[in-house]
Design an enzyme around this catalytic site. Structure first.
Site, PDB file in Angstrom:
ATOM      1  N   LEU A 389       5.789  -7.227   7.588  1.00  0.00           N
ATOM      2  CA  LEU A 389       6.015  -6.885   6.182  1.00  0.00           C
ATOM      3  C   LEU A 389       7.242  -7.648   5.708  1.00  0.00           C
ATOM      4  O   LEU A 389       8.188  -7.845   6.470  1.00  0.00           O
ATOM      5  CB  LEU A 389       6.253  -5.380   6.018  1.00  0.00           C
ATOM      6  CG  LEU A 389       5.109  -4.434   6.406  1.00  0.00           C
ATOM      7  CD1 LEU A 389       5.560  -2.983   6.246  1.00  0.00           C
ATOM      8  CD2 LEU A 389       3.864  -4.694   5.576  1.00  0.00           C
ATOM      9  N   ASP A 390       7.226  -8.097   4.449  1.00  0.00           N
ATOM     10  CA  ASP A 390       8.413  -8.731   3.887  1.00  0.00           C
ATOM     11  C   ASP A 390       9.610  -7.801   4.039  1.00  0.00           C
ATOM     12  O   ASP A 390       9.465  -6.570   4.039  1.00  0.00           O
ATOM     13  CB  ASP A 390       8.223  -9.030   2.395  1.00  0.00           C
ATOM     14  CG  ASP A 390       7.219 -10.146   2.150  1.00  0.00           C
ATOM     15  OD1 ASP A 390       6.903 -10.852   3.113  1.00  0.00           O
ATOM     16  OD2 ASP A 390       6.770 -10.282   1.001  1.00  0.00           O
ATOM     17  N   MET A 391      10.782  -8.377   4.142  1.00  0.00           N
ATOM     18  CA  MET A 391      12.007  -7.591   4.269  1.00  0.00           C
ATOM     19  C   MET A 391      12.109  -6.542   3.152  1.00  0.00           C
ATOM     20  O   MET A 391      12.505  -5.395   3.385  1.00  0.00           O
ATOM     21  CB  MET A 391      13.224  -8.510   4.225  1.00  0.00           C
ATOM     22  CG  MET A 391      14.557  -7.817   4.360  1.00  0.00           C
ATOM     23  SD  MET A 391      15.916  -9.016   4.324  1.00  0.00           S
ATOM     24  CE  MET A 391      17.330  -7.959   4.575  1.00  0.00           C
ATOM     25  N   THR A 393       9.689  -5.135   1.470  1.00  0.00           N
ATOM     26  CA  THR A 393       8.549  -4.221   1.423  1.00  0.00           C
ATOM     27  C   THR A 393       8.753  -3.085   2.413  1.00  0.00           C
ATOM     28  O   THR A 393       9.190  -3.297   3.543  1.00  0.00           O
ATOM     29  CB  THR A 393       7.246  -4.974   1.764  1.00  0.00           C
ATOM     30  OG1 THR A 393       7.082  -6.062   0.861  1.00  0.00           O
ATOM     31  CG2 THR A 393       6.038  -4.061   1.655  1.00  0.00           C
TER      32      THR A 393
END
Length: 548
Positions: A389-391, A393
């Site tokens: 997951l993106d940082m 998110t």
């Protein structure tokens, strides 16, 4: 040259100045920058003669500065050129004006244009057209003649073979051999003559094309020399008074040389002018004005960080000597946060990753879910983290305790048997209740980690969506990604050919907020060991409507 320093049109004494200068690659615009940007935008609205060009879209920047006498005002700049010029009264000039009529760039450009014109004349010349036609005709004629000759050789061989089926005298057998040798020699001679015929026509074409190729090589050499000489004219200052040209600044980078357009963005122009005129930089912001480009995502009036591919080496140099804000992405906000494990057995676990924590280690030493799990499960084998997951998110992150389980789960992702649902709050109202978005994605080579839409280079990306609620210009939405491209949901939400409503708090593709309102809410997969269907749901911290 007249001063480009602008005083604010409204009182600003009550607005405190920042303690440090803006970190240009990740920032919230200072209130003074917002005022300066609004005044610049008001000026742009008055320029009716630029309306069409501005509608197409351009990046602008403002720099709040303080004079030696202590007066606070601002500078404004645009990226590239505007209305065919680099110099306009309201804006700071370029670091180097490559459009000046008597400059070496224009003079050399004229000579390169003459080479281009000569190349076009030669490429469309009747002589080359005639030579290529004759070559094509020669090849086709040669093929036809040789095919006929081969058929004749085969027929004569068949006749000789028939003769050999009857008893032959020694003299008759010798005669057949001589006929065979003569036929083969005739074919070889014809082939040689035909090849010479084609080679003669090919030589004529080669001679004409060689002149074109020599001109192309000359153009390439002169263009490269011109580009390097141009980059050397960009003598970039920093707050310490040190000077480096663009070639020196980009030499240590992975590309080794400046990309086209380096040094012509708004931010370097602003800082260069401030240093040249003894103005102290206080804060800076850049905003987009006009329609979004077709590939990258830019929204009218939104603020954006400086691009990394063109500007990072330049700004890293220019900011030396200033007290600059720390990169907020390096802040370890969750060092003391306990990892929220929602499901665990002997083989795998599911973590509710908080927004602002990395899934896997980055360039710095910031904490990550991977780092925590390595400490918690020192005997675990394999890469542990199954997907990322993106940082920014939050939500469900699947991890494996063994290499074999990791491989099984990754295969489920690849085969799209794992079901995922994300919840997002969009900045804008999506008119359709549900649908799908197909936009191929690839990294922006000059501005990583930003992604762009590219039919030519992008990988297929598919997202299904369903609107949950619309309120006050916002849309609560459920995303069902069918592929797992980097920033897929963020780009599909923000792009004009997607939903054209960026996720709230997405500073790369929309507007910054207190967080990125994107949460991985639901996961369903087949357990690699027990074959049981596992379903986990964790609602986001921001409000959402319940859904079946």
């Amino acid at each position: 040259m007249e001063s480009k320093f602008h005083t604010f049109a409204q009182p600003i004494q009550s607005i405190p100045l920042p303690e440090r200068f803006t970190y240009p690659f990740h920032y919230t615009p200072h209130p003074l920058c917002v005022i300066a940007a609004e005044e610049t935008q008001a000026y742009l609205k008055e320029r009716t003669e630029w309306r069409e060009e501005l509608q197409a879209g351009k990046m602008f920047g403002v720099l709040v500065v303080r004079t030696p006498a202590g007066e606070v005002g601002y500078l404004a700049a645009f990226s590239g050129n505007l209305a065919g010029k680099n110099v306009h009264p309201f804006f700071v000039p370029p670091i180097y004006d490559l459009l000046q009529p008597d400059g070496f760039f224009r003079q050399e450009e004229e000579q390169i244009n003459e080479i281009n014109a000569h190349i076009r004349i030669l490429q469309t010349s009747p002589a080359l057209k005639e030579a290529r036609f004759r070559l094509k005709h020669a090849i086709e004629f040669t093929d036809l003649m040789l095919q006929s000759a081969k058929m004749l050789v085969k027929e004569r061989k068949r006749d000789r073979d028939l003769c050999r089926q009857s008893p032959l005298t020694e003299e008759e057998a010798a005669l057949l051999i001589k006929k065979s040798q003569r036929t083969n020699a005739e074919y070889k001679q014809m082939k040689k003559e035909m090849q010479a015929f084609v080679e003669e026509e090919q030589a004529t074409v080669n001679q004409l094309e060689q002149e074109i190729e020599q001109l192309k090589q000359e153009r390439k050499r002169r263009s490269a020399a011109l580009q390097r000489k141009l980059f050397e004219q960009f003598r970039i200052l920093n707050a310490r008074g040190e000077v480096k040209d663009l070639c020196e600044l980009f030499a240590p980078t992975y590309q080794g040389a400046p990309p086209a357009g380096a040094g012509e963005c708004a931010a370097p122009k602003l800082l260069q002018y401030a240093y040249q005129h003894q103005l102290e930089p206080i804060a800076m912001a850049e905003f987009w004005w006009g329609d979004s480009p077709k590939t990258e995502i830019r929204h009218h009036g939104y603020y954006y960080p400086a691009c990394k591919g063109k500007c990072e080496p330049i700004l890293n140099h220019m900011l030396l000597g200033l007290r600059v804000d720390e990169n907020p992405l390096l802040a370890d906000a969750h060092r003391e946060t306990k990892l929220d494990i929602l499901y665990e057995d002997d083989y795998l676990l599911i973590v509710n990753k908080p927004a602002g924590m990395l899934s896997v280690p980055g360039k710095g030493d910031a904490d990550s879910v991977y780092h925590r799990l390595r400490i918690l499960y020192p005997e675990a084998t394999g890469p542990i983290i199954v997907h990322r997951l993106d940082m920014a998110t939050s939500g469900l992150l699947l991890a494996a305790k063994t290499k074999e389980v990791h491989q099984n789960l990754q295969a489920q992702f690849k085969n799209r048997t794992i079901q995922k649902r994300y919840i997002a709050l969009l900045d804008g109202e999506v008119p359709q209740d549900e649908g799908e978005i197909r936009l191929p994605l690839c990294p922006d080579p000059l501005d990583r980690p930003r992604q762009i839409v590219s039919e030519e280079f992008g990988k297929p990306a598919l997202t299904h969506y369903r609107v949950l609620e619309r309120t006050s210009g916002k849309t609560l939405i459920a995303f069902y990604p069918q592929t797992g491209r980097t920033h897929q949901l963020r780009v599909h939400a923000a792009h004009p050919q997607g939903l054209h409503c960026p996720i709230l708090g997405d500073e790369l593709y929309g507007r910054k907020a207190e967080r990125l309102y994107l949460h991985a809410e639901y996961l369903a997969f087949t357990h690699p060991i027990t074959s049981e269907r596992i379903e986990i749901q964790k609602s986001p911290a921001f409000p959402r409507r319940s859904m079946p």
